[in-house]
Design a protein around this motif. Structure first.
Motif, PDB file in Angstrom:
ATOM      1  N   ASN A  38      -4.734   7.962  -2.327  1.00  0.00           N
ATOM      2  CA  ASN A  38      -3.881   6.778  -2.276  1.00  0.00           C
ATOM      3  C   ASN A  38      -4.227   5.792  -3.383  1.00  0.00           C
ATOM      4  O   ASN A  38      -3.339   5.168  -3.975  1.00  0.00           O
ATOM      5  CB  ASN A  38      -3.996   6.102  -0.912  1.00  0.00           C
ATOM      6  CG  ASN A  38      -3.339   6.904   0.203  1.00  0.00           C
ATOM      7  OD1 ASN A  38      -2.548   7.819  -0.066  1.00  0.00           O
ATOM      8  ND2 ASN A  38      -3.650   6.578   1.432  1.00  0.00           N
ATOM      9  N   LEU A  39      -5.515   5.642  -3.669  1.00  0.00           N
ATOM     10  CA  LEU A  39      -5.913   4.763  -4.762  1.00  0.00           C
ATOM     11  C   LEU A  39      -5.329   5.249  -6.083  1.00  0.00           C
ATOM     12  O   LEU A  39      -4.833   4.439  -6.886  1.00  0.00           O
ATOM     13  CB  LEU A  39      -7.439   4.691  -4.861  1.00  0.00           C
ATOM     14  CG  LEU A  39      -7.983   3.891  -6.058  1.00  0.00           C
ATOM     15  CD1 LEU A  39      -7.556   2.429  -5.980  1.00  0.00           C
ATOM     16  CD2 LEU A  39      -9.509   4.013  -6.134  1.00  0.00           C
ATOM     17  N   ALA A  40      -5.367   6.549  -6.325  1.00  0.00           N
ATOM     18  CA  ALA A  40      -4.818   7.086  -7.567  1.00  0.00           C
ATOM     19  C   ALA A  40      -3.322   6.812  -7.668  1.00  0.00           C
ATOM     20  O   ALA A  40      -2.824   6.396  -8.729  1.00  0.00           O
ATOM     21  CB  ALA A  40      -5.084   8.593  -7.637  1.00  0.00           C
ATOM     22  N   LEU A  41      -2.587   7.007  -6.564  1.00  0.00           N
ATOM     23  CA  LEU A  41      -1.146   6.771  -6.576  1.00  0.00           C
ATOM     24  C   LEU A  41      -0.826   5.292  -6.750  1.00  0.00           C
ATOM     25  O   LEU A  41       0.076   4.922  -7.511  1.00  0.00           O
ATOM     26  CB  LEU A  41      -0.526   7.296  -5.282  1.00  0.00           C
ATOM     27  CG  LEU A  41      -0.465   8.817  -5.126  1.00  0.00           C
ATOM     28  CD1 LEU A  41      -0.078   9.198  -3.704  1.00  0.00           C
ATOM     29  CD2 LEU A  41       0.514   9.413  -6.123  1.00  0.00           C
ATOM     30  N   ILE A  42      -1.560   4.434  -6.042  1.00  0.00           N
ATOM     31  CA  ILE A  42      -1.326   2.995  -6.143  1.00  0.00           C
ATOM     32  C   ILE A  42      -1.596   2.509  -7.561  1.00  0.00           C
ATOM     33  O   ILE A  42      -0.821   1.725  -8.131  1.00  0.00           O
ATOM     34  CB  ILE A  42      -2.205   2.253  -5.116  1.00  0.00           C
ATOM     35  CG1 ILE A  42      -1.651   2.473  -3.702  1.00  0.00           C
ATOM     36  CG2 ILE A  42      -2.292   0.761  -5.438  1.00  0.00           C
ATOM     37  CD1 ILE A  42      -2.582   2.011  -2.602  1.00  0.00           C
ATOM     38  N   THR A  43      -2.700   2.967  -8.136  1.00  0.00           N
ATOM     39  CA  THR A  43      -3.022   2.575  -9.506  1.00  0.00           C
ATOM     40  C   THR A  43      -1.921   3.012 -10.468  1.00  0.00           C
ATOM     41  O   THR A  43      -1.485   2.245 -11.330  1.00  0.00           O
ATOM     42  CB  THR A  43      -4.362   3.192  -9.932  1.00  0.00           C
ATOM     43  OG1 THR A  43      -5.394   2.741  -9.054  1.00  0.00           O
ATOM     44  CG2 THR A  43      -4.709   2.788 -11.361  1.00  0.00           C
ATOM     45  N   ALA A  44      -1.457   4.244 -10.314  1.00  0.00           N
ATOM     46  CA  ALA A  44      -0.418   4.759 -11.204  1.00  0.00           C
ATOM     47  C   ALA A  44       0.865   3.945 -11.082  1.00  0.00           C
ATOM     48  O   ALA A  44       1.492   3.594 -12.095  1.00  0.00           O
ATOM     49  CB  ALA A  44      -0.137   6.231 -10.889  1.00  0.00           C
ATOM     50  N   GLU A  45       1.256   3.622  -9.839  1.00  0.00           N
ATOM     51  CA  GLU A  45       2.511   2.891  -9.641  1.00  0.00           C
ATOM     52  C   GLU A  45       2.418   1.464 -10.173  1.00  0.00           C
ATOM     53  O   GLU A  45       3.331   0.976 -10.856  1.00  0.00           O
ATOM     54  CB  GLU A  45       2.876   2.873  -8.153  1.00  0.00           C
ATOM     55  CG  GLU A  45       3.238   4.223  -7.575  1.00  0.00           C
ATOM     56  CD  GLU A  45       4.476   4.835  -8.204  1.00  0.00           C
ATOM     57  OE1 GLU A  45       5.307   4.080  -8.779  1.00  0.00           O
ATOM     58  OE2 GLU A  45       4.628   6.065  -8.144  1.00  0.00           O
ATOM     59  N   LEU A  46       1.321   0.778  -9.876  1.00  0.00           N
ATOM     60  CA  LEU A  46       1.209  -0.620 -10.292  1.00  0.00           C
ATOM     61  C   LEU A  46       1.071  -0.757 -11.800  1.00  0.00           C
ATOM     62  O   LEU A  46       1.678  -1.646 -12.414  1.00  0.00           O
ATOM     63  CB  LEU A  46       0.019  -1.282  -9.590  1.00  0.00           C
ATOM     64  CG  LEU A  46       0.159  -1.492  -8.079  1.00  0.00           C
ATOM     65  CD1 LEU A  46      -1.087  -2.183  -7.530  1.00  0.00           C
ATOM     66  CD2 LEU A  46       1.407  -2.300  -7.736  1.00  0.00           C
ATOM     67  N   THR A  47       0.274   0.090 -12.413  1.00  0.00           N
ATOM     68  CA  THR A  47       0.107  -0.020 -13.864  1.00  0.00           C
ATOM     69  C   THR A  47       1.392   0.360 -14.600  1.00  0.00           C
ATOM     70  O   THR A  47       1.754  -0.261 -15.608  1.00  0.00           O
ATOM     71  CB  THR A  47      -1.069   0.834 -14.354  1.00  0.00           C
ATOM     72  OG1 THR A  47      -0.900   2.197 -13.904  1.00  0.00           O
ATOM     73  CG2 THR A  47      -2.389   0.290 -13.833  1.00  0.00           C
ATOM     74  N   THR A  48       2.097   1.366 -14.089  1.00  0.00           N
ATOM     75  CA  THR A  48       3.374   1.737 -14.705  1.00  0.00           C
ATOM     76  C   THR A  48       4.391   0.612 -14.565  1.00  0.00           C
ATOM     77  O   THR A  48       5.133   0.305 -15.514  1.00  0.00           O
ATOM     78  CB  THR A  48       3.920   3.029 -14.071  1.00  0.00           C
ATOM     79  OG1 THR A  48       2.985   4.087 -14.274  1.00  0.00           O
ATOM     80  CG2 THR A  48       5.252   3.410 -14.693  1.00  0.00           C
ATOM     81  N   ASN A  49       4.426  -0.031 -13.398  1.00  0.00           N
ATOM     82  CA  ASN A  49       5.328  -1.171 -13.215  1.00  0.00           C
ATOM     83  C   ASN A  49       5.017  -2.280 -14.214  1.00  0.00           C
ATOM     84  O   ASN A  49       5.925  -2.939 -14.736  1.00  0.00           O
ATOM     85  CB  ASN A  49       5.209  -1.715 -11.785  1.00  0.00           C
ATOM     86  CG  ASN A  49       6.103  -0.981 -10.811  1.00  0.00           C
ATOM     87  OD1 ASN A  49       6.928  -0.158 -11.200  1.00  0.00           O
ATOM     88  ND2 ASN A  49       5.936  -1.277  -9.534  1.00  0.00           N
ATOM     89  N   SER A  50       3.733  -2.510 -14.463  1.00  0.00           N
ATOM     90  CA  SER A  50       3.357  -3.550 -15.420  1.00  0.00           C
ATOM     91  C   SER A  50       3.859  -3.228 -16.819  1.00  0.00           C
ATOM     92  O   SER A  50       4.348  -4.105 -17.534  1.00  0.00           O
ATOM     93  CB  SER A  50       1.833  -3.724 -15.441  1.00  0.00           C
ATOM     94  OG  SER A  50       1.363  -4.275 -14.239  1.00  0.00           O
ATOM     95  N   VAL A  51       3.727  -1.973 -17.201  1.00  0.00           N
ATOM     96  CA  VAL A  51       4.175  -1.570 -18.532  1.00  0.00           C
ATOM     97  C   VAL A  51       5.695  -1.691 -18.653  1.00  0.00           C
ATOM     98  O   VAL A  51       6.227  -2.175 -19.655  1.00  0.00           O
ATOM     99  CB  VAL A  51       3.707  -0.136 -18.844  1.00  0.00           C
ATOM    100  CG1 VAL A  51       4.416   0.424 -20.071  1.00  0.00           C
ATOM    101  CG2 VAL A  51       2.198  -0.114 -19.048  1.00  0.00           C
TER     102      VAL A  51
END
Length: 313
Positions: free
Chosen positions: A225-238
């Motif tokens: 879940n941490l990996a998925l959350i990190t991927a989603e939030l950082t991609t949203n930022s970009v």
């Protein structure tokens, strides 16, 4: 007489078990008698009270322990309330008892609870749905009780059984008031990972976060879940937050916290709280974050947005 607004959202105040059952059990029985769908999503101890009172009459009720299903308040609208309401056939009023605010909620969780209660009104506007929200006057503090008047257009005082319009109703004001800056994330320390990222470093940052989460004690599903959350939030930022951001991961009170800050601004209070339609392409990132995390806190303003997720170790 039918209310002018199809959606009905009363707060039920209760001071003891008798008042709780007097306010909730007839609500369930009336829905069952009308052959209309009904769900009960309350903390486990209160769930058992209603189940015991209904006995075999509760066989057609959808039962959910809110301590589990709604431990993240941001998950309740899409994962509990809308999940049940949207699954029902059209033409029948849906009835739900939802108790997202209880005395065991932590001070860190509570602002997200208050915002959730306020946002229910926008999420269900125009729907043939009644959501009854119990509030324990004997154990909740004055702030929680006052906020209940502000987040519910109708209130039922303890022991009265009669509905009254709330003169303090102001859901938008509650959402704004609890859009408060979060306590600063730690900036250094051996247990703290803090790294800036951009489009070219998304994959590397995700691996850094996952490795650090494992060192902090996450494993199995929580680490995934941490990996998925990190991927989603950082991609949203970009994509939506100016192209860059800062990720911080650290331990706190039995949780691993994952925070992403960027220069974007969230303008839709219901972002991440709407269920995704079957044909929807994209726009699922914040919804996924809410469904995976144990708690999500957000602050947004002209200077940017911070999203902080808690994952139990």
């Amino acid at each position: 007489m039918e209310p002018a607004e199809p959606f009905v959202h009363p707060a039920l105040f209760y001071g003891d078990t008798r008042e709780y059952l007097t306010g909730t059990v007839p609500f369930v029985r009336a829905a069952l008698a009308a052959d209309e769908p009904v769900a009960v999503a309350v903390p486990g101890e209160n769930l058992r009270l209603i189940q015991d009172e209904l006995g075999t009459d509760g066989a057609d009720v959808r039962w959910l322990d809110m301590r589990e299903a709604g431990r993240n308040p941001g998950r309740i609208i899409p994962g509990v309330l809308r999940a049940f309401a949207d699954a029902q056939p059209p033409g029948r009023r849906v009835h739900i008892i939802g108790e997202p605010v209880w005395a065991g909620r932590s001070p860190v969780e509570y602002p997200a609870c208050a915002q959730h209660e306020a946002l229910i009104n926008a999420a269900f506007r125009g729907r043939e749905v009644t959501i009854l929200c119990p509030y324990d006057t004997a154990r909740l503090d004055e702030r929680a009780l006052a906020d209940a008047y502000a987040t519910h257009p109708v209130v039922i005082p303890a022991g009265s059984g009669a509905e009254h319009p709330s003169a303090a109703y102001d859901p938008d004001g509650v959402v704004a008031r609890y859009n408060e800056p979060l306590p600063p994330a730690p900036g250094d320390g051996t247990d703290v990972l803090q790294v800036a990222f951009d489009e070219d470093s998304l994959s590397a940052v995700r691996h850094l976060a996952t490795d650090h989460g494992a060192r902090l004690g996450l494993s199995g599903l929580a680490l995934e879940n941490l990996a998925l959350i990190t991927a989603e939030l950082t991609t949203n930022s970009v994509v939506h937050g100016g192209g860059t951001g800062v990720l911080t991961v650290w331990p706190e009170d039995g949780y691993v916290l994952c925070e992403v800050r960027d220069k974007g601004r969230l303008t839709d209070p219901l972002a991440g709280r709407r269920p995704a339609s079957r044909d929807q392409r994209g726009g699922r990132g914040l919804l996924m974050v809410n469904l995976l995390a144990d708690l999500v806190r957000t602050h947004t303003g002209p200077e940017g947005t911070t999203i902080r997720c808690h994952l139990r170790r």
